[in-house]
Design an enzyme around this catalytic site. Structure first.
Site, PDB file in Angstrom:
ATOM      1  N   ASP A  21       0.901  -1.108   0.064  1.00 34.38           N
ATOM      2  CA  ASP A  21       0.163  -0.040   0.002  1.00 34.38           C
ATOM      3  C   ASP A  21       0.805   1.136  -0.036  1.00 34.38           C
ATOM      4  OD1 ASP A  21      -2.274   1.345   0.086  1.00 34.38           O
ATOM      5  OD2 ASP A  21      -2.703   1.248   2.166  1.00 34.38           O
ATOM      6  N   HIS A  38       2.613   3.301  -8.859  1.00 30.36           N
ATOM      7  CA  HIS A  38       2.411   1.757  -9.275  1.00 30.36           C
ATOM      8  C   HIS A  38       3.879   1.466 -10.015  1.00 30.36           C
ATOM      9  CE1 HIS A  38      -1.560   2.079  -7.725  1.00 30.36           C
ATOM     10  NE2 HIS A  38      -2.070   2.905  -8.618  1.00 30.36           N
ATOM     11  N   LEU A 132      11.009 -20.857  -4.198  1.00 30.51           N
ATOM     12  CA  LEU A 132      10.020 -19.858  -3.471  1.00 30.51           C
ATOM     13  C   LEU A 132       8.575 -19.848  -4.473  1.00 30.51           C
ATOM     14  CD1 LEU A 132       8.966 -16.986  -1.820  1.00 30.51           C
ATOM     15  CD2 LEU A 132       9.972 -16.040  -3.837  1.00 30.51           C
TER      16      LEU A 132
HETATM   17  C1  FPP Z   1      -1.798   0.275  -3.489  1.00 36.56           C
HETATM   18  O1  FPP Z   1      -1.338   1.559  -3.507  1.00 36.56           O
HETATM   19  C2  FPP Z   1      -1.444  -0.429  -4.386  1.00 36.56           C
HETATM   20  C3  FPP Z   1      -1.989  -1.266  -5.544  1.00 36.56           C
HETATM   21  C4  FPP Z   1      -3.516  -1.018  -5.834  1.00 36.56           C
HETATM   22  C5  FPP Z   1      -1.380  -1.906  -6.624  1.00 36.56           C
HETATM   23  C6  FPP Z   1      -0.275  -2.799  -6.367  1.00 36.56           C
HETATM   24  C7  FPP Z   1       0.411  -2.960  -7.635  1.00 36.56           C
HETATM   25  C8  FPP Z   1       1.746  -2.917  -7.786  1.00 36.56           C
HETATM   26  C9  FPP Z   1       3.104  -2.847  -6.868  1.00 36.56           C
HETATM   27  C10 FPP Z   1       1.920  -3.462  -9.292  1.00 36.56           C
HETATM   28  C11 FPP Z   1       2.886  -4.558  -9.384  1.00 36.56           C
HETATM   29  C12 FPP Z   1       2.635  -5.739  -9.026  1.00 36.56           C
HETATM   30  C13 FPP Z   1       3.342  -7.056  -9.247  1.00 36.56           C
HETATM   31  C14 FPP Z   1       2.822  -8.358  -8.803  1.00 36.56           C
HETATM   32  C15 FPP Z   1       4.079  -7.018 -10.455  1.00 36.56           C
HETATM   33  P1  FPP Z   1      -2.634   2.780  -3.557  1.00 36.56           P
HETATM   34  O2  FPP Z   1      -2.656   2.973  -4.891  1.00 36.56           O
HETATM   35  O3  FPP Z   1      -3.737   2.105  -2.750  1.00 36.56           O
HETATM   36  O4  FPP Z   1      -1.844   3.957  -2.760  1.00 36.56           O
HETATM   37  P2  FPP Z   1      -2.508   5.138  -1.698  1.00 36.56           P
HETATM   38  O5  FPP Z   1      -3.231   4.338  -0.674  1.00 36.56           O
HETATM   39  O6  FPP Z   1      -1.526   5.803  -1.226  1.00 36.56           O
HETATM   40  O7  FPP Z   1      -3.384   5.848  -2.582  1.00 36.56           O
END
Ligand code: FPP
Length: 251
Positions: A21, A38, A132
């Site tokens: 997050d 992201h 893993l």
């Molecule tokens: C949460 O941050 C994150 C996500 C919803 C997406 C996570 C995805 C990745 C890191 C992409 C890559 C993944 C893989 C497995 C290759 P948020 O957008 O909710 O952040 P905020 O809470 O600060 O708004």
């Protein structure tokens, strides 16, 4: 002594799950669009997978996209799907070379076909690997999973293939997306939020929770190792006075 050396290899968590997050906030801090966060998060995934493989973790589950995330603006959803597809494409060979097995949990049918195709090829290629296992949670939410599991069990009962009296915890467990994956020993959530957010609710019953203020795009090996060191300081009792994880599964 560096953090990695402080890890006791005899007391490793078998399964670590992560709620990644803080991508949006990280991007905002730099005056950029959420998508930039992201993209930064992909580098953290790479570092974390390496860290987990390096110390001998058996299962790593990453919450990459929730059922609720479909409600984000179209542009963000499309970019996330594109990023995931690209990341799976570019990382699969490296994962394979390192004996890492890729698996997915969630409503995979809901994903765009390009993403589904890339994912199933990667899962197939790495299926025989013995190091893993990385489980990516995609279009996943725990309530979706529990509802789905209930439907599977109810269907068996309706078709008279199952007596309701025979429904036990093991049977419910095997109806989950995580069937055959041990429950997480440790859950890490980044970005300072103190919530579970509809992630692995059934499986987290006795999991140790670790919250860090570090935003996901800043998360690196050292943060992962810190979480493991913290986990190893804890005494796990599973509701009893003193016992081991195996006893709980048998209870
Ligand atoms: C949460 O941050 C994150 C996500 C919803 C997406 C996570 C995805 C990745 C890191 C992409 C890559 C993944 C893989 C497995 C290759 P948020 O957008 O909710 O952040 P905020 O809470 O600060 O708004």
């Amino acid at each position: 002594m560096d953090l990695k050396q402080r890890i006791n290899s005899d007391k490793l968590p078998c399964h670590v799950a992560i709620i990644m997050d803080g991508n949006g906030r990280w991007a905002k801090q730099q005056g950029k669009e959420r998508v930039f966060g992201h993209e930064g998060g992909v580098e953290s995934v790479r570092d974390t997978v390496k860290a987990a493989a390096e110390i001998g973790i058996q299962h790593l589950t990453l919450f990459a996209f929730s059922t609720e995330n479909w409600c984000r603006p179209h542009k963000e959803v499309n970019t996330l799907m594109g990023l995931l597809t690209k990341a799976i494409d570019s990382e699969t060979l490296e994962l394979h070379k390192n004996n890492v097995r890729l698996q997915a949990i969630g409503d995979i049918d809901a994903l765009p076909s390009s993403c589904r195709k890339q994912l199933s090829e990667a899962i197939e290629l790495t299926s025989g690997n013995t190091g893993l296992t990385v489980n990516i949670a995609l279009s996943y939410s725990s309530r979706w999973e529990i509802t789905n599991a209930t439907r599977k069990i109810a269907r068996k009962v309706a078709e008279k293939r199952l007596d309701p009296e025979d429904i036990d915890q093991e049977l419910v467990d095997q109806a989950m997306e995580t069937a055959r994956i041990p429950d997480p020993d440790l859950l890490i959530r980044t970005s300072g939020e103190l919530r579970i957010s509809n992630f692995l609710l059934w499986q987290l019953a006795y999991t140790e929770l670790y919250f860090t203020p570090v935003l996901w795009p800043d998360f690196r090996k050292k943060h992962f190792f810190q979480a493991i060191v913290d986990y190893q300081r804890r005494e796990r009792r599973f509701g009893k006075v003193e016992c081991h994880a195996d006893d709980v599964k048998q209870a």
